[in-house]
Design a protein around this motif. Structure first.
Motif, short mmCIF file in Angstrom:
data_model
loop_
_atom_site.label_atom_id
_atom_site.label_comp_id
_atom_site.label_asym_id
_atom_site.label_seq_id
_atom_site.Cartn_x
_atom_site.Cartn_y
_atom_site.Cartn_z
N PHE A 116 32.33 70.06 48.05
CA PHE A 116 32.79 69.43 46.82
C PHE A 116 32.45 70.34 45.64
CE2 PHE A 116 31.91 65.26 49.12
CZ PHE A 116 33.24 64.91 49.25
N LYS A 117 33.30 70.35 44.64
CA LYS A 117 33.04 71.08 43.40
C LYS A 117 32.46 70.09 42.39
CE LYS A 117 36.62 74.60 44.08
NZ LYS A 117 36.86 74.24 45.50
N THR A 118 31.22 70.35 41.96
CA THR A 118 30.52 69.39 41.11
C THR A 118 29.89 70.03 39.88
OG1 THR A 118 28.49 69.66 42.42
CG2 THR A 118 30.00 67.91 43.09
N LYS A 119 30.39 71.19 39.47
CA LYS A 119 29.73 71.91 38.37
C LYS A 119 30.18 71.48 36.98
CE LYS A 119 28.46 76.05 40.96
NZ LYS A 119 28.56 77.53 41.04
N GLU A 120 31.39 70.92 36.85
CA GLU A 120 31.87 70.57 35.51
C GLU A 120 31.28 69.25 35.06
OE1 GLU A 120 35.95 69.41 34.93
OE2 GLU A 120 36.19 68.96 37.05
N PRO A 121 31.14 69.03 33.74
CA PRO A 121 30.65 67.75 33.23
C PRO A 121 31.60 66.63 33.62
CG PRO A 121 30.60 69.44 31.52
CD PRO A 121 31.39 70.00 32.66
N ALA A 122 31.09 65.61 34.29
CA ALA A 122 31.93 64.51 34.76
C ALA A 122 31.04 63.39 35.27
CB ALA A 122 32.88 64.97 35.87
N ASN A 123 31.64 62.22 35.40
CA ASN A 123 31.02 61.13 36.13
C ASN A 123 31.62 61.17 37.54
OD1 ASN A 123 29.96 58.77 37.18
ND2 ASN A 123 31.09 57.40 35.83
N TYR A 124 30.88 61.70 38.49
CA TYR A 124 31.39 61.84 39.84
C TYR A 124 31.27 60.50 40.56
CZ TYR A 124 31.58 66.80 38.92
OH TYR A 124 31.90 68.02 38.38
N VAL A 125 32.42 59.94 40.91
CA VAL A 125 32.48 58.64 41.57
C VAL A 125 32.51 58.90 43.07
CG1 VAL A 125 33.68 56.43 41.71
CG2 VAL A 125 33.77 57.78 39.59
N LEU A 126 31.42 58.58 43.75
CA LEU A 126 31.22 58.93 45.15
C LEU A 126 31.68 57.78 46.03
CD1 LEU A 126 27.57 60.26 44.66
CD2 LEU A 126 29.73 61.48 44.25
N VAL A 127 32.88 57.89 46.56
CA VAL A 127 33.50 56.79 47.30
C VAL A 127 33.42 57.08 48.79
CG1 VAL A 127 35.54 55.34 47.57
CG2 VAL A 127 35.08 56.45 45.37
N ALA A 128 32.68 56.24 49.52
CA ALA A 128 32.47 56.48 50.95
C ALA A 128 32.61 55.20 51.74
CB ALA A 128 31.09 57.09 51.19
N GLY A 129 33.03 55.37 52.99
CA GLY A 129 33.07 54.26 53.93
C GLY A 129 32.40 54.64 55.22
N GLY A 130 31.55 53.77 55.74
CA GLY A 130 30.91 54.00 57.03
C GLY A 130 30.13 55.29 57.11
N LEU A 131 30.46 56.13 58.11
CA LEU A 131 29.75 57.40 58.29
C LEU A 131 30.30 58.49 57.37
CD1 LEU A 131 27.33 58.03 60.12
CD2 LEU A 131 28.44 55.87 60.61
N GLY A 132 31.11 58.11 56.38
CA GLY A 132 31.45 59.02 55.30
C GLY A 132 30.36 59.05 54.24
N VAL A 133 29.35 58.20 54.39
CA VAL A 133 28.27 58.11 53.41
C VAL A 133 27.43 59.39 53.30
CG1 VAL A 133 26.01 56.98 53.05
CG2 VAL A 133 28.08 55.59 53.32
N PRO A 134 27.01 60.03 54.41
CA PRO A 134 26.07 61.16 54.31
C PRO A 134 26.47 62.27 53.34
CG PRO A 134 26.25 60.46 56.58
CD PRO A 134 27.27 59.67 55.83
N PRO A 135 27.71 62.80 53.37
CA PRO A 135 28.04 63.87 52.42
C PRO A 135 27.96 63.44 50.96
CG PRO A 135 29.66 63.75 54.19
CD PRO A 135 28.83 62.53 54.29
N LEU A 136 28.16 62.14 50.71
CA LEU A 136 28.10 61.66 49.33
C LEU A 136 26.66 61.48 48.86
CD1 LEU A 136 30.76 61.41 47.90
CD2 LEU A 136 31.06 60.97 50.32
N VAL A 137 25.74 61.20 49.79
CA VAL A 137 24.32 61.20 49.44
C VAL A 137 23.91 62.61 49.01
CG1 VAL A 137 21.96 60.85 50.27
CG2 VAL A 137 23.77 59.26 50.95
N ARG A 138 24.34 63.60 49.78
CA ARG A 138 24.03 64.99 49.44
C ARG A 138 24.67 65.38 48.11
NH1 ARG A 138 20.66 68.88 48.71
NH2 ARG A 138 21.46 70.97 49.08
N ALA A 139 25.89 64.90 47.85
CA ALA A 139 26.54 65.18 46.57
C ALA A 139 25.73 64.61 45.42
CB ALA A 139 27.96 64.61 46.56
N ALA A 140 25.27 63.37 45.56
CA ALA A 140 24.46 62.76 44.52
C ALA A 140 23.17 63.54 44.29
CB ALA A 140 24.12 61.31 44.89
N GLN A 141 22.56 64.02 45.38
CA GLN A 141 21.34 64.81 45.26
C GLN A 141 21.59 66.10 44.50
OE1 GLN A 141 19.69 66.34 48.96
NE2 GLN A 141 17.61 66.27 48.13
N CYS A 142 22.67 66.81 44.84
CA CYS A 142 22.97 68.08 44.17
C CYS A 142 23.32 67.88 42.70
CB CYS A 142 24.12 68.79 44.90
SG CYS A 142 23.65 69.41 46.54
N ILE A 143 24.05 66.83 42.39
CA ILE A 143 24.40 66.54 40.99
C ILE A 143 23.15 66.25 40.18
CG2 ILE A 143 25.58 64.88 39.49
CD1 ILE A 143 27.67 64.64 41.85
#
Length: 273
Positions: A116-143
């Motif tokens: 994921f590209k997360t460097k620009e100023p934004a409110n990143y809305v992390l939308v996940a279902g089921g086992l799609g959750v793990p990459p979004l946890v990592r995204a939240a951590q990196c942000i």
């Protein structure tokens, strides 16, 4: 006549030489069941911990050498030199991983794929279902770790138990979740749409989960002109572009999810247009 030997570099040697390390052995430091059949596996590996970006994945190899193909799992969290993955038991390979205990070893390779590209100023809305959750946890951590003018809002859907909320809650500014008895992630997006529009930061959706869910998210975002990045969940063989098992149709033709992705924009996929 002499016998040829093969030089197999350690992770440290490979990193120092400037090339990607091959599959290698790591030590398990924790393995716990989060809910029925869903596990959080943590191993120690400095290279993956230093390099894993949100949505990148790790190939995990069975210790049974008759099972040749690895299982790809998205990186969920990094703490120091410890890397955590989340997975569901769906067959013999994942059942083996569920039995691993601290001190055991397993072979891994990664991180693989784009991110994921997360460097620009934004409110990143992390939308996940089921086992799609793990990459979004990592995204939240990196942000959160980046410390720039960005924040994250988690929007998670589950079948029943909300197993990822506590983990993403360590990093995300807001967490919304729902299970099948109440609705789905589109239900939540409809509820918070006004909040997203009123925020001074533009919303950017990052999503991972079942294919029907992500297509619905892409359509929802397209109607509102919201930038969307989608990390595809696809059955893989090698994980690095050789076996051509994980192809997906895009506006550029058929591409490989493992090496061209797993992250694609909704425009590139032609979803919601």
């Amino acid at each position: 006549m002499t016998t040829a030997t093969t030089f197999v570099p350690t992770v440290a040697e490979a990193t120092k030489a400037g090339f990607f390390p091959i599959r290698h052995e790591v030590e398990i430091v924790d393995n716990r069941e989060l809910t029925d059949g869903v596990y959080r596996l943590t191993f120690r590996d400095e290279y993956i911990a230093d390099h894993a970006k949100p949505a990148q994945f790790v190939d995990v190899y069975s210790n049974d050498r008759t099972r040749l193909m690895p299982r790809p799992f998205g990186v969920a969290e990094v703490n120091g030199d410890e890397v955590s993955l989340m997975f569901a038991v769906v067959g013999k390979g994942t059942a083996e991983f569920a039995e691993l205990k601290p001190g055991d070893t397993i072979r891994v390779m990664g991180p693989l794929g784009n991110s994921f590209k997360t460097k620009e100023p934004a409110n990143y809305v992390l939308v996940a279902g089921g086992l799609g959750v793990p990459p979004l946890v990592r995204a939240a951590q990196c942000i959160a770790d980046a410390g720039n003018n960005a924040k994250s809002t988690a929007v998670f859907g589950y079948r029943n138990m909300h197993f990822g909320d506590d983990y993403v809650g360590r990093y995300a500014d807001k967490v919304y979740s729902i299970d099948e008895s109440e609705g789905n992630v589109i239900t939540l997006l409809d509820r918070i749409e006004g909040e997203l529009r009123d925020d001074e930061l533009k919303p950017v959706i990052l999503s991972c989960g079942p294919l029907p869910m992500m297509k619905a998210v892409a359509e929802w975002a397209a109607k509102r002109g919201i930038e969307t990045q989608l990390s595809l969940e696809q059955r893989m063989g090698c994980g690095y572009g050789t076996c051509v098992l994980c192809t997906v149709d895009t506006t550029e033709g058929r591409l490989k999810v493992c090496s061209d992705g797993p992250v694609f924009t909704r425009e590139r996929l032609g979803w919601g247009e």
